[in-house]
Design a protein around this motif. Structure first.
Motif, PDB file in Angstrom:
ATOM      1  N   GLU A  33     -15.815   5.501   5.714  1.00  0.00           N
ATOM      2  CA  GLU A  33     -14.908   5.014   4.678  1.00  0.00           C
ATOM      3  C   GLU A  33     -13.864   4.062   5.259  1.00  0.00           C
ATOM      4  OE1 GLU A  33     -11.587   6.782   1.545  1.00  0.00           O
ATOM      5  OE2 GLU A  33     -12.928   8.168   2.571  1.00  0.00           O
ATOM      6  N   ILE A  34     -13.301   4.431   6.391  1.00  0.00           N
ATOM      7  CA  ILE A  34     -12.288   3.585   7.020  1.00  0.00           C
ATOM      8  C   ILE A  34     -12.911   2.291   7.527  1.00  0.00           C
ATOM      9  CG2 ILE A  34     -10.671   3.421   8.953  1.00  0.00           C
ATOM     10  CD1 ILE A  34     -10.150   6.437   8.514  1.00  0.00           C
ATOM     11  N   ARG A  35     -14.115   2.360   8.063  1.00  0.00           N
ATOM     12  CA  ARG A  35     -14.821   1.146   8.509  1.00  0.00           C
ATOM     13  C   ARG A  35     -15.016   0.188   7.336  1.00  0.00           C
ATOM     14  NH1 ARG A  35     -14.744  -1.445  12.644  1.00  0.00           N
ATOM     15  NH2 ARG A  35     -14.432  -3.092  11.206  1.00  0.00           N
ATOM     16  N   CYS A  77      -4.916  -8.026  -0.485  1.00  0.00           N
ATOM     17  CA  CYS A  77      -4.586  -7.646   0.897  1.00  0.00           C
ATOM     18  C   CYS A  77      -3.560  -6.517   0.915  1.00  0.00           C
ATOM     19  CB  CYS A  77      -4.050  -8.849   1.665  1.00  0.00           C
ATOM     20  SG  CYS A  77      -5.288 -10.098   2.062  1.00  0.00           S
ATOM     21  N   GLU A  78      -2.532  -6.630   0.093  1.00  0.00           N
ATOM     22  CA  GLU A  78      -1.512  -5.577   0.041  1.00  0.00           C
ATOM     23  C   GLU A  78      -2.111  -4.244  -0.389  1.00  0.00           C
ATOM     24  OE1 GLU A  78       2.913  -7.137  -0.690  1.00  0.00           O
ATOM     25  OE2 GLU A  78       1.574  -7.483  -2.396  1.00  0.00           O
ATOM     26  N   ARG A  79      -3.026  -4.282  -1.346  1.00  0.00           N
ATOM     27  CA  ARG A  79      -3.679  -3.052  -1.804  1.00  0.00           C
ATOM     28  C   ARG A  79      -4.484  -2.420  -0.659  1.00  0.00           C
ATOM     29  NH1 ARG A  79      -6.855  -5.081  -5.242  1.00  0.00           N
ATOM     30  NH2 ARG A  79      -8.794  -4.795  -4.118  1.00  0.00           N
ATOM     31  N   HIS A  80      -5.253  -3.240   0.056  1.00  0.00           N
ATOM     32  CA  HIS A  80      -6.059  -2.718   1.165  1.00  0.00           C
ATOM     33  C   HIS A  80      -5.168  -2.173   2.286  1.00  0.00           C
ATOM     34  CE1 HIS A  80      -9.735  -4.016  -0.634  1.00  0.00           C
ATOM     35  NE2 HIS A  80      -9.462  -5.303  -0.532  1.00  0.00           N
ATOM     36  N   ILE A  81      -4.114  -2.890   2.590  1.00  0.00           N
ATOM     37  CA  ILE A  81      -3.214  -2.466   3.674  1.00  0.00           C
ATOM     38  C   ILE A  81      -2.539  -1.140   3.331  1.00  0.00           C
ATOM     39  CG2 ILE A  81      -0.991  -3.052   4.735  1.00  0.00           C
ATOM     40  CD1 ILE A  81      -2.099  -5.956   4.915  1.00  0.00           C
ATOM     41  N   GLY A  82      -2.180  -0.959   2.068  1.00  0.00           N
ATOM     42  CA  GLY A  82      -1.549   0.283   1.641  1.00  0.00           C
ATOM     43  C   GLY A  82      -2.436   1.493   1.825  1.00  0.00           C
ATOM     44  N   GLU A  83      -3.744   1.298   1.758  1.00  0.00           N
ATOM     45  CA  GLU A  83      -4.673   2.417   1.885  1.00  0.00           C
ATOM     46  C   GLU A  83      -4.715   2.985   3.301  1.00  0.00           C
ATOM     47  OE1 GLU A  83      -8.252   0.602   0.459  1.00  0.00           O
ATOM     48  OE2 GLU A  83      -7.730   0.959  -1.637  1.00  0.00           O
ATOM     49  N   PHE A  84      -4.395   2.190   4.303  1.00  0.00           N
ATOM     50  CA  PHE A  84      -4.492   2.662   5.691  1.00  0.00           C
ATOM     51  C   PHE A  84      -3.421   3.691   6.045  1.00  0.00           C
ATOM     52  CE2 PHE A  84      -6.997  -1.198   5.993  1.00  0.00           C
ATOM     53  CZ  PHE A  84      -8.078  -0.735   6.703  1.00  0.00           C
ATOM     54  N   HIS A  86      -2.563   6.118   4.210  1.00  0.00           N
ATOM     55  CA  HIS A  86      -2.900   7.398   3.583  1.00  0.00           C
ATOM     56  C   HIS A  86      -3.887   8.226   4.405  1.00  0.00           C
ATOM     57  CE1 HIS A  86      -0.660   6.220   0.107  1.00  0.00           C
ATOM     58  NE2 HIS A  86      -1.412   5.155  -0.082  1.00  0.00           N
ATOM     59  N   PHE A  87      -4.512   7.625   5.393  1.00  0.00           N
ATOM     60  CA  PHE A  87      -5.464   8.363   6.215  1.00  0.00           C
ATOM     61  C   PHE A  87      -4.729   9.230   7.227  1.00  0.00           C
ATOM     62  CE2 PHE A  87      -8.080   4.625   5.009  1.00  0.00           C
ATOM     63  CZ  PHE A  87      -9.086   5.307   4.357  1.00  0.00           C
ATOM     64  N   SER A  92       0.550   1.638   9.599  1.00  0.00           N
ATOM     65  CA  SER A  92       1.207   0.720   8.677  1.00  0.00           C
ATOM     66  C   SER A  92       1.024  -0.704   9.208  1.00  0.00           C
ATOM     67  CB  SER A  92       2.695   1.040   8.548  1.00  0.00           C
ATOM     68  OG  SER A  92       3.305   0.086   7.705  1.00  0.00           O
ATOM     69  N   LEU A  93       0.413  -1.532   8.383  1.00  0.00           N
ATOM     70  CA  LEU A  93       0.172  -2.925   8.751  1.00  0.00           C
ATOM     71  C   LEU A  93       1.055  -3.870   7.941  1.00  0.00           C
ATOM     72  CD1 LEU A  93      -3.719  -2.690   8.835  1.00  0.00           C
ATOM     73  CD2 LEU A  93      -2.198  -2.792  10.812  1.00  0.00           C
ATOM     74  N   TYR A  94       2.000  -3.311   7.198  1.00  0.00           N
ATOM     75  CA  TYR A  94       2.830  -4.145   6.322  1.00  0.00           C
ATOM     76  C   TYR A  94       3.621  -5.200   7.090  1.00  0.00           C
ATOM     77  CZ  TYR A  94       1.893  -1.342   2.188  1.00  0.00           C
ATOM     78  OH  TYR A  94       1.286  -0.714   1.135  1.00  0.00           O
ATOM     79  N   SER A  95       4.252  -4.817   8.194  1.00  0.00           N
ATOM     80  CA  SER A  95       5.076  -5.793   8.920  1.00  0.00           C
ATOM     81  C   SER A  95       4.223  -6.954   9.432  1.00  0.00           C
ATOM     82  CB  SER A  95       5.831  -5.129  10.071  1.00  0.00           C
ATOM     83  OG  SER A  95       4.928  -4.552  10.983  1.00  0.00           O
ATOM     84  N   ASP A  96       3.011  -6.656   9.877  1.00  0.00           N
ATOM     85  CA  ASP A  96       2.110  -7.716  10.341  1.00  0.00           C
ATOM     86  C   ASP A  96       1.661  -8.594   9.170  1.00  0.00           C
ATOM     87  OD1 ASP A  96       1.477  -6.839  13.291  1.00  0.00           O
ATOM     88  OD2 ASP A  96       1.382  -5.042  12.054  1.00  0.00           O
ATOM     89  N   PHE A  97       1.402  -7.965   8.030  1.00  0.00           N
ATOM     90  CA  PHE A  97       0.967  -8.742   6.875  1.00  0.00           C
ATOM     91  C   PHE A  97       2.097  -9.612   6.339  1.00  0.00           C
ATOM     92  CE2 PHE A  97       0.425  -9.238   2.262  1.00  0.00           C
ATOM     93  CZ  PHE A  97      -0.663 -10.095   2.307  1.00  0.00           C
ATOM     94  N   TYR A  98       3.329  -9.116   6.359  1.00  0.00           N
ATOM     95  CA  TYR A  98       4.436  -9.903   5.822  1.00  0.00           C
ATOM     96  C   TYR A  98       4.699 -11.155   6.646  1.00  0.00           C
ATOM     97  CZ  TYR A  98       5.206  -6.293   2.374  1.00  0.00           C
ATOM     98  OH  TYR A  98       5.033  -5.412   1.336  1.00  0.00           O
TER      99      TYR A  98
END
Length: 147
Positions: A33-35, A77-84, A86-87, A92-98
């Motif tokens: 699932e994560i892959r 992208c924000e939706r996909h990043i938010g899912e990580f 929860h595992f 958290s990839l938000y800072s990299d995405f911003y």
């Protein structure tokens, strides 16, 4: 030792084996699932990069269409990043995405002064580099967790 004792021991071993097998199967499913989520994030970031290149470099593309595509892919992208996050042991990839978000939507984005052309090539290269850094960070986390 009676046959009842042997039966109880056998049932205990079978129960342990079933629980162990179930745990391994759940771990394998989580990894798959994560892959898949990583692949979806990479696809969305690639779409954002492509739309950004068209917006900043291609003088023949209607800017309003690419503007909409950019906003759509940013949301994906924000939706996909938010899912990580929860595992189990999420990341958290938000800072990299911003950083990517600021590069794509900063400057003269959506302004009347925006002028597509080769002078924006450095910006597109930087966006591409940041995309690869984000994916590398996510892949590193995945490898640490599941390899």
């Amino acid at each position: 030792m009676t046959s009842c004792d042997i039966t109880v021991i056998g049932l205990g071993i079978n129960l342990f084996a079933l629980l162990y097998n179930n745990r391994q199967a759940n771990s394998r499913e989580a990894r798959k699932e994560i892959r898949a989520k990583l692949d979806q994030l990479d696809t969305a970031l690639s779409a954002l990069l492509d739309s950004s290149k068209k917006y900043y470099l291609d003088m023949d593309v209607p800017l309003s269409i690419e503007n909409v595509k950019i906003h759509e892919t940013i949301n994906a992208c924000e939706r996909h990043i938010g899912e990580f996050s929860h595992f189990k042991n999420g990341i958290s990839l938000y800072s990299d995405f911003y950083i990517i978000f600021d590069m794509v939507t900063g400057g003269k984005f959506e302004s009347k002064q925006h002028n597509p052309g080769d002078h924006n090539a450095d910006l597109c290269k930087k966006i591409s580099i940041q995309k690869e850094l984000l994916i590398a960070k996510a892949e590193g986390w995945f490898n640490k967790q599941y390899r």
